[in-house]
Design a protein around this motif. Sequence first.
Motif, short mmCIF file in Angstrom:
data_model
loop_
_atom_site.label_atom_id
_atom_site.label_comp_id
_atom_site.label_asym_id
_atom_site.label_seq_id
_atom_site.Cartn_x
_atom_site.Cartn_y
_atom_site.Cartn_z
N LEU A 113 -36.74 12.15 4.27
CA LEU A 113 -37.40 13.02 3.30
C LEU A 113 -36.49 13.32 2.12
N SER A 114 -35.19 13.47 2.37
CA SER A 114 -34.24 13.71 1.28
C SER A 114 -34.15 12.50 0.37
N PHE A 115 -34.10 11.30 0.97
CA PHE A 115 -34.05 10.10 0.15
C PHE A 115 -35.35 9.89 -0.61
N SER A 116 -36.47 10.31 -0.01
CA SER A 116 -37.73 10.18 -0.73
C SER A 116 -37.75 11.10 -1.95
N ALA A 117 -37.08 12.26 -1.84
CA ALA A 117 -36.97 13.15 -3.01
C ALA A 117 -36.17 12.48 -4.11
N TRP A 118 -35.08 11.80 -3.74
CA TRP A 118 -34.31 11.05 -4.74
C TRP A 118 -35.19 10.01 -5.42
N MET A 131 -39.73 19.80 -5.15
CA MET A 131 -40.52 20.42 -4.08
C MET A 131 -40.23 19.76 -2.73
N ARG A 132 -40.17 18.43 -2.71
CA ARG A 132 -39.86 17.70 -1.48
C ARG A 132 -38.49 18.10 -0.95
N SER A 133 -37.53 18.22 -1.85
CA SER A 133 -36.17 18.58 -1.45
C SER A 133 -36.12 19.99 -0.85
N ARG A 134 -36.81 20.93 -1.50
CA ARG A 134 -36.83 22.31 -0.99
C ARG A 134 -37.47 22.37 0.40
N ALA A 155 -27.39 16.14 0.16
CA ALA A 155 -28.41 15.40 -0.58
C ALA A 155 -29.13 16.29 -1.59
N THR A 156 -29.36 17.55 -1.23
CA THR A 156 -30.00 18.49 -2.15
C THR A 156 -29.09 18.78 -3.33
N SER A 157 -27.79 18.87 -3.06
CA SER A 157 -26.82 19.08 -4.14
C SER A 157 -26.82 17.90 -5.11
N ILE A 158 -26.93 16.69 -4.57
CA ILE A 158 -26.95 15.50 -5.42
C ILE A 158 -28.23 15.47 -6.26
N LEU A 159 -29.37 15.80 -5.66
CA LEU A 159 -30.61 15.85 -6.44
C LEU A 159 -30.50 16.88 -7.55
N ASP A 165 -29.08 20.79 -12.50
CA ASP A 165 -29.24 22.17 -12.05
C ASP A 165 -27.90 22.59 -11.43
N VAL A 166 -27.02 23.11 -12.27
CA VAL A 166 -25.65 23.38 -11.85
C VAL A 166 -25.61 24.44 -10.74
N GLN A 167 -26.42 25.47 -10.87
CA GLN A 167 -26.39 26.55 -9.88
C GLN A 167 -26.79 26.06 -8.49
N LEU A 168 -27.90 25.31 -8.41
CA LEU A 168 -28.35 24.81 -7.11
C LEU A 168 -27.36 23.81 -6.54
N ALA A 169 -26.81 22.96 -7.39
CA ALA A 169 -25.80 21.99 -6.94
C ALA A 169 -24.62 22.72 -6.32
N GLU A 170 -24.20 23.80 -6.96
CA GLU A 170 -23.06 24.57 -6.45
C GLU A 170 -23.39 25.24 -5.12
N GLU A 171 -24.55 25.87 -5.02
CA GLU A 171 -24.93 26.57 -3.80
C GLU A 171 -24.97 25.62 -2.61
#
Length: 323
Positions: A113-118, A131-134, A155-159, A165-171
């Motif tokens: 599912l993470s790769f499908s988001a990519w 949305m898929r990533s969340r 994977a979510t950080s990479i997306l 999206d610096v904030q989400l990547a950091e979190e």
Amino acid sequence: PEVAATYTRALALCAQVGDESLFPTLLGLWNYYELRAEYSTACELGERLLSIAQTAQDQDLLVDAHAALGETLFFQGDLRNARDHQEQARALYIPDRHRTHAITYGMDPGYALSFSAWSLWYLGFPDQASMRSRDTLALDKKISHPISLAFTLSATSILAQFRHDVQLAEECADAAIKISLDRGFPFYLAWGNILQGWVRTEQGNIEEGIVQITQGIANYQAAGAEFGYSYFLALLATAHGLAGQPQAGLDAIVEALAMVNRTGEHFYEAELYRLEGTLILQCPGETKLDSSVQEAQACFHKAISIARQRGAKSLELRATVSL
């Protein structure tokens, strides 16, 4: 050599005891070759896994086979076919039923599912990708399988980095680092540190970020991994560009493109050429009349051509803006 010998023995045993009983062994070998960025062999194994699952008409095997083949095709840059397999894995995936696969294979097959988001982001569907990533991250937090969660956070950080999206990547990078330190996952610890380094550069701590990305890449390779290496080098090249060090950035691009040519890791190739053009224009002593402008334009045109060929609309848009 030992893994190659194991691969040969596994294929020989298939003829004796039947493919289906060796599915876990072949999947383990696929994982090894995938992590080593030996994509041709990984793709052959993925196709073999799918053939076994289809012959057996076993939906449990099919979800793993589609997930594996979808991942390999993505890294080879075959985005449309990758997405097709990822969507088939998604349709077959039942969290309550398949979470036990993590015990047998080491990873919940929901990683597809993470790769499908990519793939969705690459193909030009950023909102669907987000949305898929969340949804995938929420699911993995519920399942609470540590190594699967570490992967999904990374994977979510990479997306988020794709989307800037610096904030989400950091979190997500911070959370991946924490769980990796707690559980002893050097692979995802390296991913987290590389992404955290990119965040530092975007926040203005450029030298600190470069050091962290460089060390993260070194640790990643020390863990025996190669896949995704061209992407991580692109992050390093970008950081050098922000630091006003275009030649260091171009050196990283040269290494990344050599890796692409050696392994067939084409998924980020278009962006590498776009970054090359951008860095060429940053080199000192150049004017708009210099041949470097034509060289940069050629890089942008090549990036556009590659992205268009692969259906990577998000990368095509970036390169077009740069041109």
